[in-house]
Design a protein around this motif. Structure first.
Motif, mmCIF file in Angstrom:
data_model
loop_
_atom_site.group_PDB
_atom_site.id
_atom_site.type_symbol
_atom_site.label_atom_id
_atom_site.label_comp_id
_atom_site.label_asym_id
_atom_site.label_seq_id
_atom_site.Cartn_x
_atom_site.Cartn_y
_atom_site.Cartn_z
ATOM 1 N N ALA A 87 0.865 -1.384 0.404
ATOM 2 C CA ALA A 87 0.265 -1.439 -0.773
ATOM 3 C C ALA A 87 1.179 -0.469 -1.677
ATOM 4 C CB ALA A 87 -1.186 -1.138 -0.954
ATOM 5 N N ILE A 88 1.724 -0.916 -2.690
ATOM 6 C CA ILE A 88 2.591 -0.123 -3.774
ATOM 7 C C ILE A 88 1.673 0.668 -4.477
ATOM 8 C CG2 ILE A 88 4.377 0.217 -5.321
ATOM 9 C CD1 ILE A 88 5.912 -1.940 -4.048
ATOM 10 N N ARG A 89 0.690 -0.089 -5.218
ATOM 11 C CA ARG A 89 -0.293 0.704 -5.974
ATOM 12 C C ARG A 89 -1.462 1.186 -5.146
ATOM 13 N NH1 ARG A 89 -2.448 0.840 -11.588
ATOM 14 N NH2 ARG A 89 -4.017 2.223 -11.551
ATOM 15 N N VAL A 90 -1.442 2.515 -4.981
ATOM 16 C CA VAL A 90 -2.601 3.011 -4.036
ATOM 17 C C VAL A 90 -3.899 2.825 -4.473
ATOM 18 C CG1 VAL A 90 -3.437 5.128 -3.093
ATOM 19 C CG2 VAL A 90 -0.904 4.619 -3.466
ATOM 20 N N PRO A 91 -4.767 1.825 -3.696
ATOM 21 C CA PRO A 91 -6.254 1.653 -3.829
ATOM 22 C C PRO A 91 -6.722 3.017 -3.817
ATOM 23 C CG PRO A 91 -5.336 0.382 -1.787
ATOM 24 C CD PRO A 91 -4.280 1.394 -2.324
ATOM 25 N N ALA A 92 -7.993 2.825 -4.635
ATOM 26 C CA ALA A 92 -8.939 4.084 -4.908
ATOM 27 C C ALA A 92 -9.544 4.749 -3.735
ATOM 28 C CB ALA A 92 -9.978 3.611 -5.797
ATOM 29 N N GLU A 93 -9.966 3.623 -2.764
ATOM 30 C CA GLU A 93 -10.363 4.045 -1.537
ATOM 31 C C GLU A 93 -9.374 5.049 -0.659
ATOM 32 O OE1 GLU A 93 -9.382 -0.432 -0.754
ATOM 33 O OE2 GLU A 93 -10.315 0.878 -2.518
ATOM 34 N N HIS A 94 -8.143 4.661 -0.577
ATOM 35 C CA HIS A 94 -7.249 5.449 -0.027
ATOM 36 C C HIS A 94 -7.168 6.766 -0.371
ATOM 37 C CE1 HIS A 94 -4.186 2.077 1.269
ATOM 38 N NE2 HIS A 94 -5.491 1.951 1.765
ATOM 39 N N LEU A 95 -7.342 7.197 -1.865
ATOM 40 C CA LEU A 95 -7.462 8.412 -2.488
ATOM 41 C C LEU A 95 -8.772 9.002 -1.842
ATOM 42 C CD1 LEU A 95 -6.396 7.586 -5.890
ATOM 43 C CD2 LEU A 95 -5.340 9.527 -4.554
ATOM 44 N N ALA A 96 -10.124 8.536 -1.982
ATOM 45 C CA ALA A 96 -11.338 8.884 -1.543
ATOM 46 C C ALA A 96 -11.211 9.127 -0.053
ATOM 47 C CB ALA A 96 -12.548 7.950 -1.954
ATOM 48 N N GLU A 97 -10.612 8.390 0.830
ATOM 49 C CA GLU A 97 -10.734 8.659 2.178
ATOM 50 C C GLU A 97 -9.761 9.862 2.407
ATOM 51 O OE1 GLU A 97 -8.921 5.382 4.105
ATOM 52 O OE2 GLU A 97 -10.558 3.964 3.483
ATOM 53 N N ALA A 98 -8.567 10.126 1.612
ATOM 54 C CA ALA A 98 -7.910 11.392 1.795
ATOM 55 C C ALA A 98 -8.612 12.532 1.417
ATOM 56 C CB ALA A 98 -6.404 11.144 1.188
ATOM 57 N N LEU A 99 -9.265 12.807 0.545
ATOM 58 C CA LEU A 99 -10.159 13.710 -0.082
ATOM 59 C C LEU A 99 -11.223 14.030 1.106
ATOM 60 C CD1 LEU A 99 -10.332 15.935 -2.065
ATOM 61 C CD2 LEU A 99 -11.781 14.395 -3.495
ATOM 62 N N GLU A 100 -11.811 13.065 1.611
ATOM 63 C CA GLU A 100 -12.950 13.385 2.469
ATOM 64 C C GLU A 100 -12.392 13.865 3.945
ATOM 65 O OE1 GLU A 100 -16.583 10.853 4.643
ATOM 66 O OE2 GLU A 100 -15.530 9.871 2.976
#
Length: 442
Positions: free
Chosen positions: A63-76
């Motif tokens: 996925a070239i455009r990073v999904p929002a859930e990837h950001l949330a998972e990384a922060l968590e």
């Protein structure tokens, strides 16, 4: 590390420039390659980006455009100590960047005549975060915070997809982006990312930016040169450089530690010692050899230290060291010399100056509050490091009323006639013709 002995030589400025250690051939090759990569992205968009991801990052179907859930998972999932360190760095860089935003200033030239000097943020910025040899989460802070402090309303971030993370951007980079509220993130690496940010990729919903910033290798730095004119860029923050000026009061092990710390970035990294002490030079060389063989990235460090861009430079005295340093114009300059604080003002050309042996470059890389995105390749002679000002445009707003215009009318007419541009003077004179209806439209 090779030795360059300048003792006993009288070098003019041009001669000094000629002897500084550079990997000139590598930079020239990078420019040609980067220009082609950027052009491929400009013409082929997503297709070119996917080809480049497969070729350079060994990633397909991501996925070239990073999904929002990837950001949330990384922060968590980010390590709590890392999160705390990032939050501390964010606060420090935010305070350091705030000093770089000038206040508006009004110059009154006379009754009814004034100029307003203001600084306008660009509308949209694109930041590039390296993630190949090292996932530089700290660079997220260094790029995003100054843009936010400047007042940029739209920020897009690009960083390479990681084969070891299923084609995702490195999770620590994503966590740093999430901490800063950045939700437009793209898994794109290298020169292709610079091209994508500059020209946009319609199929990904990636709109062109106004300014591109961020560090990287020589290909990333060269890509900025390729897009210059289409967008604004910060200085070319390419393969890292450290120049240490040291005298016989320096601790050779600390000097060696700092040289190795920057050499571990990349095989193209530059590590240079300038000293008037042969004894110190020998002791540093021994300490570098010992540290280089023991460090995690020993092979990478060895390649950087053996390259033409790294050297121990012997000079006659402090004055010659100053002249060499100012000609080299390093990204990072460390002063391990007696009276370093007083001497620092004479070392005028450097991306950042680190004064004394308790102020290593590593501090600036993370927690000093300064910015670590700095000019390389000698550009510090005329270019600045990244700051809030990178995302600001100085702009003058001119306000004259009719009486104030009348005060300078004859001057405008005289100069326009001298330049054989009479319509310029006529444009002013028209405001004083009897038939002209003068209405103040401010």
């Amino acid at each position: 590390m090779r030795t360059i002995d300048l003792r006993g030589k009288s070098l003019a400025p041009a001669d000094m420039l000629a002897v500084v250690p550079r990997a000139a051939q590598a930079r020239a090759e990078a420019l040609a390659t980067a220009a082609q990569i950027v052009d491929d992205v400009r013409t082929a968009g997503e297709s070119a980006l996917r080809d480049q991801a497969e070729r350079f990052d060994h990633v397909v179907g991501h996925a070239i455009r990073v999904p929002a859930e990837h950001l949330a998972e990384a922060l968590e999932s980010v390590d709590p100590e890392v999160r705390t360190a990032l939050e501390n760095a964010i606060g420090r860089v935010r305070r350091g960047s705030a000093a770089q935003v000038p206040a508006a200033h009004i110059t009154e030239l006379g009754p009814g005549a004034r100029i307003i000097q203001r600084w306008q943020p660009v509308g949209r910025a694109g930041v590039y975060i390296p993630g190949g040899k090292a996932p530089l989460a700290s660079s997220v802070v260094m790029n995003v915070v100054p843009a936010q402090v400047a007042g940029v309303g739209s920020i897009a971030l690009a960083s390479p997809p990681q084969a070891g993370h299923g084609g995702r951007v490195h999770p620590t980079i994503l966590a740093a982006a999430a901490l800063l509220g950045i939700d437009e993130v793209y898994a794109i690496g290298g020169a292709g990312a610079i091209g994508a940010l500059a020209y946009g990729v319609a199929g990904l919903g990636l709109d062109p930016v106004d300014v591109v910033s961020g560090p990287g290798n020589n290909y990333v730095a060269s890509a900025k040169r390729a897009v210059a004119g289409a967008v604004g860029t910060d200085s070319e923050a390419g393969a890292t450089e450290i120049l240490v000026v040291a005298d016989d009061t320096a601790d050779p092990d600390l000097v060696a530690a700092d040289l190795v710390s920057q050499a571990e970035h990349d095989e193209q990294a530059s590590a240079v010692l300038v000293t008037d002490s042969v004894e110190l030079a020998d002791r540093v060389a021994d300490a570098v050899a010992r540290r280089a063989s023991d460090t995690l990235h020993a092979q990478r460090v060895a390649a950087a230290l053996a390259g033409p861009q790294s050297a121990i430079v012997l000079v006659d005295d402090r004055g010659m060291a100053e002249a060499f340093s100012n000609a080299y114009a390093p990204e990072h300059l460390e002063l391990h010399i007696a009276g370093a604080a007083e001497a620092a003002e004479r070392f005028t050309s450097a991306g950042a100056v680190f004064v004394g042996d308790q102020t290593p470059v590593s501090l600036g890389d993370y927690m000093a509050g300064s910015n670590h995105v700095l000019p390389t390749g000698g550009q510090a002679r005329y270019a600045a490091g990244l700051g809030a000002y990178t995302f600001l445009r100085p702009q003058q707003v001119i306000e004259y009323d009719h009486a104030a215009l009348d005060q300078v009318r004859e001057g405008v007419i005289a100069l326009s006639a001298a330049e054989i541009l009479p319509a310029h003077g006529e444009a002013v004179q028209a405001r004083f013709a009897e038939r002209s209806v003068r209405v103040d439209r401010r």
